[in-house]
Write a protein that holds these residues in place. Structure first.
Motif, PDB file in Angstrom:
ATOM      1  N   UNK A  21     -42.393  63.189  35.515  1.00 53.83           N
ATOM      2  CA  UNK A  21     -43.566  62.547  34.911  1.00 53.83           C
ATOM      3  C   UNK A  21     -43.213  61.180  34.341  1.00 53.83           C
ATOM      4  N   UNK A  22     -42.060  61.078  33.714  1.00 53.22           N
ATOM      5  CA  UNK A  22     -41.617  59.812  33.151  1.00 53.22           C
ATOM      6  C   UNK A  22     -41.428  58.768  34.249  1.00 53.22           C
ATOM      7  N   UNK A  23     -40.717  59.130  35.318  1.00 52.74           N
ATOM      8  CA  UNK A  23     -40.478  58.197  36.421  1.00 52.74           C
ATOM      9  C   UNK A  23     -41.778  57.802  37.111  1.00 52.74           C
ATOM     10  N   UNK A  24     -42.693  58.737  37.252  1.00 54.88           N
ATOM     11  CA  UNK A  24     -43.994  58.438  37.859  1.00 54.88           C
ATOM     12  C   UNK A  24     -44.720  57.358  37.049  1.00 54.88           C
ATOM     13  N   UNK A  25     -44.705  57.472  35.722  1.00 56.07           N
ATOM     14  CA  UNK A  25     -45.342  56.468  34.873  1.00 56.07           C
ATOM     15  C   UNK A  25     -44.693  55.102  35.008  1.00 56.07           C
ATOM     16  N   UNK A  26     -43.371  55.064  35.081  1.00 50.64           N
ATOM     17  CA  UNK A  26     -42.681  53.783  35.248  1.00 50.64           C
ATOM     18  C   UNK A  26     -42.975  53.175  36.608  1.00 50.64           C
ATOM     19  N   UNK A  27     -43.003  53.997  37.645  1.00 52.70           N
ATOM     20  CA  UNK A  27     -43.295  53.496  38.991  1.00 52.70           C
ATOM     21  C   UNK A  27     -44.685  52.886  39.057  1.00 52.70           C
ATOM     22  N   UNK A  28     -45.641  53.499  38.368  1.00 53.48           N
ATOM     23  CA  UNK A  28     -47.012  52.961  38.349  1.00 53.48           C
ATOM     24  C   UNK A  28     -47.058  51.570  37.746  1.00 53.48           C
ATOM     25  N   UNK A  29     -46.126  51.285  36.838  1.00 52.02           N
ATOM     26  CA  UNK A  29     -46.071  49.974  36.181  1.00 52.02           C
ATOM     27  C   UNK A  29     -44.984  49.086  36.773  1.00 52.02           C
ATOM     28  N   UNK A  30     -44.473  49.446  37.951  1.00 56.30           N
ATOM     29  CA  UNK A  30     -43.445  48.683  38.653  1.00 56.30           C
ATOM     30  C   UNK A  30     -42.220  48.433  37.772  1.00 56.30           C
ATOM     31  N   UNK A  31     -41.892  49.392  36.912  1.00 53.98           N
ATOM     32  CA  UNK A  31     -40.733  49.333  36.021  1.00 53.98           C
ATOM     33  C   UNK A  31     -40.773  48.123  35.078  1.00 53.98           C
ATOM     34  N   UNK A  32     -41.957  47.681  34.721  1.00 55.30           N
ATOM     35  CA  UNK A  32     -42.128  46.577  33.776  1.00 55.30           C
ATOM     36  C   UNK A  32     -42.744  47.134  32.505  1.00 55.30           C
ATOM     37  N   UNK A  33     -42.168  46.729  31.362  1.00 54.81           N
ATOM     38  CA  UNK A  33     -42.727  47.103  30.069  1.00 54.81           C
ATOM     39  C   UNK A  33     -42.780  45.866  29.198  1.00 54.81           C
ATOM     40  N   UNK A  34     -43.613  45.913  28.194  1.00 50.78           N
ATOM     41  CA  UNK A  34     -43.708  44.761  27.318  1.00 50.78           C
ATOM     42  C   UNK A  34     -44.500  45.076  26.079  1.00 50.78           C
TER      43      UNK A  34
END
Length: 169
Positions: free
Chosen positions: A128-141
């Motif tokens: 679930x964690x990786x799925x969420x990051x993939x949806x955001x193309x591994x970008x956070x801010x």
């Protein structure tokens, strides 16, 4: 520990880590980047499906190579206390006057879970964690809502959550 609501919990975590996901990119501001350089800590609580979770995030921004390091500890505080584990990752970052954007190196992600969780709970959380990051193309801010001094606040534009970051060094 069967029936732990990891889909909800992973969604909470991704929301916390991805305080404000941006698709437009950030134009670097050297003054802001110099202020942000160093190590910062924040704590955040959230409740989902009757489970109260405390996240403690320690984030380091290196100005010399624009490297970003994060360690996030997770604890369930209610209905019982349990150390859930931690996630560590690195990436690159840049900051404007308004926000900081980090690109996570997906190869750097490492998960450490409590032995109290069974293997299916660990696997479900990780997926679930990786799925969420993939949806955001591994970008956070995150968007800054105060000046960066020995502390600063950042706001989640999606749910108006404000987090306070304290300088560790």
């Amino acid at each position: 520990m069967r029936n732990f609501p990891f889909k909800s919990f992973a969604a909470i975590y991704v929301a916390i880590v991805s305080i404000f996901v941006t698709s437009c990119g950030v134009t670097s501001d050297p003054e802001t980047e110099k202020k942000l350089e160093g190590t910062w800590q924040t704590e955040y609580f959230d409740t989902e499906d009757g489970v109260k979770v405390k996240m403690t995030s320690i984030e380091t921004y290196s100005l010399s190579d624009h490297r970003y390091d994060a360690q996030v500890g997770m604890e369930m505080t209610s209905p019982i206390y349990m150390n859930i584990g931690s996630i560590n990752y690195t990436g690159t970052w840049k900051a404007s006057k308004e926000m900081v954007e980090c690109k996570i190196d997906k190869q750097s992600l490492s998960f450490k879970f409590s032995d109290l969780l069974d293997s299916s709970d660990k696997r479900e959380f990780k997926q679930e964690f990786l799925k969420g990051l993939e949806e955001n193309d591994y970008v956070e801010g995150m968007r800054f809502t105060s000046d960066i001094t020995e502390q600063f606040t950042a706001k989640d534009d999606e749910d108006d959550t404000t987090m306070i970051y304290y300088r560790v060094n």
